[in-house]
Design a protein around this motif. Structure first.
Motif, PDB file in Angstrom:
ATOM      1  N   SER A  76     -13.986 -15.651   3.620  1.00 21.90           N
ATOM      2  CA  SER A  76     -13.018 -15.158   2.638  1.00 21.90           C
ATOM      3  C   SER A  76     -11.817 -16.074   2.494  1.00 21.90           C
ATOM      4  N   CYS A 123      -4.091  -5.105   1.845  1.00 18.60           N
ATOM      5  CA  CYS A 123      -5.035  -4.672   0.823  1.00 18.60           C
ATOM      6  C   CYS A 123      -4.976  -3.147   0.810  1.00 18.60           C
ATOM      7  N   CYS A 149      -9.614  -1.325   0.097  1.00 16.90           N
ATOM      8  CA  CYS A 149     -10.893  -1.450   0.804  1.00 16.90           C
ATOM      9  C   CYS A 149     -10.884  -0.653   2.100  1.00 16.90           C
ATOM     10  N   HIS A 164      -9.713  -9.493   2.289  1.00 24.32           N
ATOM     11  CA  HIS A 164      -9.084  -9.658   0.981  1.00 24.32           C
ATOM     12  C   HIS A 164      -7.622 -10.077   1.126  1.00 24.32           C
ATOM     13  N   SER A 178      -8.879  -2.023   5.248  1.00 23.67           N
ATOM     14  CA  SER A 178      -7.509  -2.439   4.957  1.00 23.67           C
ATOM     15  C   SER A 178      -6.522  -2.140   6.081  1.00 23.67           C
ATOM     16  N   ILE A 187      -3.639  -5.854  -3.828  1.00 26.15           N
ATOM     17  CA  ILE A 187      -3.098  -6.560  -2.665  1.00 26.15           C
ATOM     18  C   ILE A 187      -1.591  -6.708  -2.844  1.00 26.15           C
ATOM     19  N   PRO A 227     -13.991  -7.662  -5.581  1.00 26.61           N
ATOM     20  CA  PRO A 227     -14.885  -7.591  -4.421  1.00 26.61           C
ATOM     21  C   PRO A 227     -15.997  -8.627  -4.565  1.00 26.61           C
ATOM     22  N   GLU A 228     -16.340  -9.233  -3.460  1.00 25.66           N
ATOM     23  CA  GLU A 228     -17.280 -10.355  -3.487  1.00 25.66           C
ATOM     24  C   GLU A 228     -18.704  -9.942  -3.852  1.00 25.66           C
ATOM     25  N   ILE A 245      -7.837  -8.349  -6.535  1.00 27.68           N
ATOM     26  CA  ILE A 245      -8.889  -9.245  -6.059  1.00 27.68           C
ATOM     27  C   ILE A 245     -10.237  -8.578  -6.277  1.00 27.68           C
ATOM     28  N   TYR A 274      -9.519  -4.623  -6.037  1.00 25.12           N
ATOM     29  CA  TYR A 274      -8.675  -4.185  -4.929  1.00 25.12           C
ATOM     30  C   TYR A 274      -7.249  -4.666  -5.154  1.00 25.12           C
TER      31      TYR A 274
END
Length: 192
Positions: free
Chosen positions: A44, A101, A104, A113, A107, A85, A74-75, A72, A83
């Motif tokens: 990440s 974050c 998620c 993230h 977090s 941040i 999610p991958e 951000i 998400y």
């Protein structure tokens, strides 16, 4: 955009250097654990993820404190909810106060993230542009996969950025900070 915030661009982001990063990671218990050394976290922090996943960055300065908020992607679920941040920087003391974050599951313990967002801002502050201003209030590249952008090649993900030369002075400063704070359980210090 939230009340009191302005769109972030390349000329108004707070400056975050390697020493600030090192001090934050050594003093923050969320990132000094076995979880920090895992592959998922190191992946990440790579530029190709953060540069493609970060979007809608806004900031607010309140005296010496600068609050930067962003979204951000999610991958693995690029069409899921982004998400949120939040990064807080004390610009006078040159210190990262917090990064969190909000959406998620991981977090509470320093998720990947927050690392990706922190390192994204670090990379942006290392490459100031003297003639043009890039706006960061935009949709992320990663979230466009499957719409107008059908796929991304590995060349697109890497952006062809060359690696930086090693600087042992930064590592020495990082290790000194860890010794001064008497951190015994920091995984990064164990490997050194």
């Amino acid at each position: 955009m939230e009340q009191g915030f302005i769109k972030a661009n390349s000329s108004n982001l707070p400056r975050i250097d390697l020493l600030m990063l090192g001090e934050f990671f050594t003093s923050n218990n969320d990132f000094c654990s076995a979880e920090f050394r895992h592959v998922k976290t190191s992946i990440s922090s790579r530029p190709s993820y953060g540069d493609d996943a970060v979007s809608y960055v806004q900031l607010k300065r309140d005296g010496k404190i600068c609050t930067v908020k962003g979204k951000i992607c999610p991958e693995h679920k690029v069409h899921a909810k982004l998400y949120a941040i939040t990064l807080v920087v004390d610009e006078e003391e040159e210190a990262v106060v917090s990064v969190q974050c909000h959406d998620c599951v991981a977090s509470k313990g320093g998720c990947k993230h927050s690392i990706a967002f922190l390192l994204w801002i670090h990379r942006r502050s290392e490459e100031p542009s003297c003639t043009s201003i890039a706006c960061y209030w935009k949709k992320s590249k990663l979230s466009r996969v499957g719409t107008s952008l059908m796929y991304m090649t590995t060349k697109d993900l890497s952006n062809g950025a060359p690696s930086l030369p090693l600087n042992s002075g930064v590592l020495d400063k990082f290790l000194d900070i860890g010794r001064k704070k008497k951190l015994n359980n920091c995984e990064l210090l164990k490997y050194q």
